[in-house]
Design a protein around this motif. Structure first.
Motif, mmCIF file in Angstrom:
data_model
loop_
_atom_site.group_PDB
_atom_site.id
_atom_site.type_symbol
_atom_site.label_atom_id
_atom_site.label_comp_id
_atom_site.label_asym_id
_atom_site.label_seq_id
_atom_site.Cartn_x
_atom_site.Cartn_y
_atom_site.Cartn_z
ATOM 1 N N THR A 72 20.208 -60.416 6.132
ATOM 2 C CA THR A 72 19.966 -59.035 5.701
ATOM 3 C C THR A 72 20.450 -58.064 6.772
ATOM 4 O OG1 THR A 72 18.047 -59.759 4.436
ATOM 5 C CG2 THR A 72 18.204 -57.408 4.916
ATOM 6 N N ASP A 73 20.157 -58.363 8.008
ATOM 7 C CA ASP A 73 20.622 -57.550 9.126
ATOM 8 C C ASP A 73 22.152 -57.561 9.183
ATOM 9 O OD1 ASP A 73 20.313 -55.955 11.435
ATOM 10 O OD2 ASP A 73 20.399 -57.721 12.732
ATOM 11 N N ALA A 74 22.750 -58.714 8.935
ATOM 12 C CA ALA A 74 24.215 -58.823 8.946
ATOM 13 C C ALA A 74 24.847 -57.928 7.884
ATOM 14 C CB ALA A 74 24.636 -60.267 8.722
ATOM 15 N N GLU A 75 24.249 -57.866 6.716
ATOM 16 C CA GLU A 75 24.768 -56.989 5.657
ATOM 17 C C GLU A 75 24.792 -55.539 6.113
ATOM 18 O OE1 GLU A 75 23.132 -57.369 1.684
ATOM 19 O OE2 GLU A 75 22.569 -59.437 2.183
ATOM 20 N N ARG A 76 23.701 -55.091 6.715
ATOM 21 C CA ARG A 76 23.620 -53.696 7.178
ATOM 22 C C ARG A 76 24.654 -53.430 8.269
ATOM 23 N NH1 ARG A 76 17.906 -54.451 6.529
ATOM 24 N NH2 ARG A 76 17.736 -55.109 8.684
ATOM 25 N N ARG A 77 24.765 -54.343 9.219
ATOM 26 C CA ARG A 77 25.706 -54.154 10.325
ATOM 27 C C ARG A 77 27.164 -54.213 9.848
ATOM 28 N NH1 ARG A 77 23.512 -54.850 15.603
ATOM 29 N NH2 ARG A 77 21.304 -55.281 15.517
ATOM 30 N N ALA A 78 27.433 -55.040 8.855
ATOM 31 C CA ALA A 78 28.803 -55.188 8.348
ATOM 32 C C ALA A 78 29.330 -53.898 7.742
ATOM 33 C CB ALA A 78 28.866 -56.316 7.328
ATOM 34 N N VAL A 79 28.454 -53.087 7.177
ATOM 35 C CA VAL A 79 28.871 -51.813 6.592
ATOM 36 C C VAL A 79 29.502 -50.922 7.646
ATOM 37 C CG1 VAL A 79 28.018 -49.683 5.516
ATOM 38 C CG2 VAL A 79 27.195 -51.899 4.718
ATOM 39 N N GLN A 80 28.961 -50.910 8.844
ATOM 40 C CA GLN A 80 29.488 -50.078 9.921
ATOM 41 C C GLN A 80 30.575 -50.782 10.725
ATOM 42 O OE1 GLN A 80 25.730 -49.356 11.877
ATOM 43 N NE2 GLN A 80 25.625 -47.290 11.013
ATOM 44 N N LEU A 81 30.453 -52.087 10.907
ATOM 45 C CA LEU A 81 31.336 -52.825 11.800
ATOM 46 C C LEU A 81 32.635 -53.289 11.132
ATOM 47 C CD1 LEU A 81 31.388 -53.923 14.732
ATOM 48 C CD2 LEU A 81 30.351 -56.016 13.847
ATOM 49 N N HIS A 82 32.593 -53.607 9.851
ATOM 50 C CA HIS A 82 33.739 -54.186 9.135
ATOM 51 C C HIS A 82 34.336 -55.339 9.932
ATOM 52 C CE1 HIS A 82 33.755 -51.134 6.005
ATOM 53 N NE2 HIS A 82 33.543 -50.251 6.966
ATOM 54 N N PRO A 83 33.557 -56.405 10.144
ATOM 55 C CA PRO A 83 34.018 -57.495 11.009
ATOM 56 C C PRO A 83 35.178 -58.290 10.409
ATOM 57 C CG PRO A 83 32.013 -58.143 9.879
ATOM 58 C CD PRO A 83 32.249 -56.685 9.552
ATOM 59 N N LYS A 84 36.064 -58.740 11.274
ATOM 60 C CA LYS A 84 37.117 -59.668 10.866
ATOM 61 C C LYS A 84 36.539 -61.078 10.755
ATOM 62 C CE LYS A 84 41.344 -57.476 12.328
ATOM 63 N NZ LYS A 84 42.045 -57.478 11.053
ATOM 64 N N ILE A 85 35.506 -61.342 11.571
ATOM 65 C CA ILE A 85 34.851 -62.651 11.562
ATOM 66 C C ILE A 85 33.342 -62.462 11.465
ATOM 67 C CG2 ILE A 85 34.397 -64.786 12.845
ATOM 68 C CD1 ILE A 85 37.024 -64.386 14.316
ATOM 69 N N LEU A 86 32.715 -63.254 10.610
ATOM 70 C CA LEU A 86 31.263 -63.386 10.565
ATOM 71 C C LEU A 86 30.972 -64.822 10.979
ATOM 72 C CD1 LEU A 86 28.368 -62.513 9.874
ATOM 73 C CD2 LEU A 86 28.861 -63.080 7.490
ATOM 74 N N LEU A 87 30.351 -64.993 12.135
ATOM 75 C CA LEU A 87 30.046 -66.314 12.673
ATOM 76 C C LEU A 87 28.555 -66.573 12.465
ATOM 77 C CD1 LEU A 87 31.110 -68.768 14.273
ATOM 78 C CD2 LEU A 87 30.596 -67.503 16.362
ATOM 79 N N ILE A 88 28.243 -67.553 11.614
ATOM 80 C CA ILE A 88 26.854 -67.836 11.235
ATOM 81 C C ILE A 88 26.472 -69.235 11.691
ATOM 82 C CG2 ILE A 88 25.211 -68.015 9.339
ATOM 83 C CD1 ILE A 88 27.185 -66.459 7.597
ATOM 84 N N HIS A 89 25.346 -69.334 12.372
ATOM 85 C CA HIS A 89 24.819 -70.650 12.714
ATOM 86 C C HIS A 89 24.211 -71.259 11.462
ATOM 87 C CE1 HIS A 89 22.515 -73.838 14.562
ATOM 88 N NE2 HIS A 89 23.264 -73.653 15.647
ATOM 89 N N TYR A 90 24.488 -72.537 11.234
ATOM 90 C CA TYR A 90 24.019 -73.220 10.029
ATOM 91 C C TYR A 90 22.501 -73.129 9.851
ATOM 92 C CZ TYR A 90 23.192 -76.879 6.589
ATOM 93 O OH TYR A 90 22.778 -77.569 5.473
#
Length: 126
Positions: A39-57
């Motif tokens: 959920t936090d990643a979704e909010r941050r992605a709106v501002q950051l527009h990341p080229k990579i999203l690195l998620i721990h399994y």
């Protein structure tokens, strides 16, 4: 005017390891931020527009539902989604790739610098 730095968003349960990765990505010329959960990643992605999203399994609950949701978000449609863990069974790797992960990184076989070097060439997805 200088072009914007490429960005990466990291979701990792281990704060110490996350800080190491952030510092290494920043030294490699990336803007790096950490999220606490999806959920936090979704909010941050709106501002950051990341080229990579690195998620721990460890932060993924329902793989199919999670990836379907992530891929439906306009801010993540062009993002390289990488799942990392120390080791994963082949069946889990196949499930992650089928669900929409772009890369699987087994960190037991790579140092943080090796992981970063392996991701940066693939990060230019447009």
């Amino acid at each position: 005017m200088m072009p914007a730095k490429p960005a990466i968003l990291l979701l990792m349960p281990d704060a110490h390891l996350r800080d190491i990765y952030i510092e290494r990505f920043e030294r490699s010329g990336w803007e790096a931020e950490a999220g606490n959960n999806l959920t936090d990643a979704e909010r941050r992605a709106v501002q950051l527009h990341p080229k990579i999203l690195l998620i721990h399994y460890a932060l993924l609950d329902n793989v199919k539902t999670t990836f379907k949701h992530l891929r439906s978000l306009p801010t993540l449609q062009k993002t390289l989604i990488v799942v990392m863990d120390k080791q994963l069974p082949k069946a889990v790797v196949n499930e992650l790739l089928a669900a929409g992960a772009d890369e699987i990184v087994l960190t037991a076989h790579q140092t943080p610098q090796e992981l970063i070097a392996s991701l940066i060439p693939d990060a230019g997805r447009q």
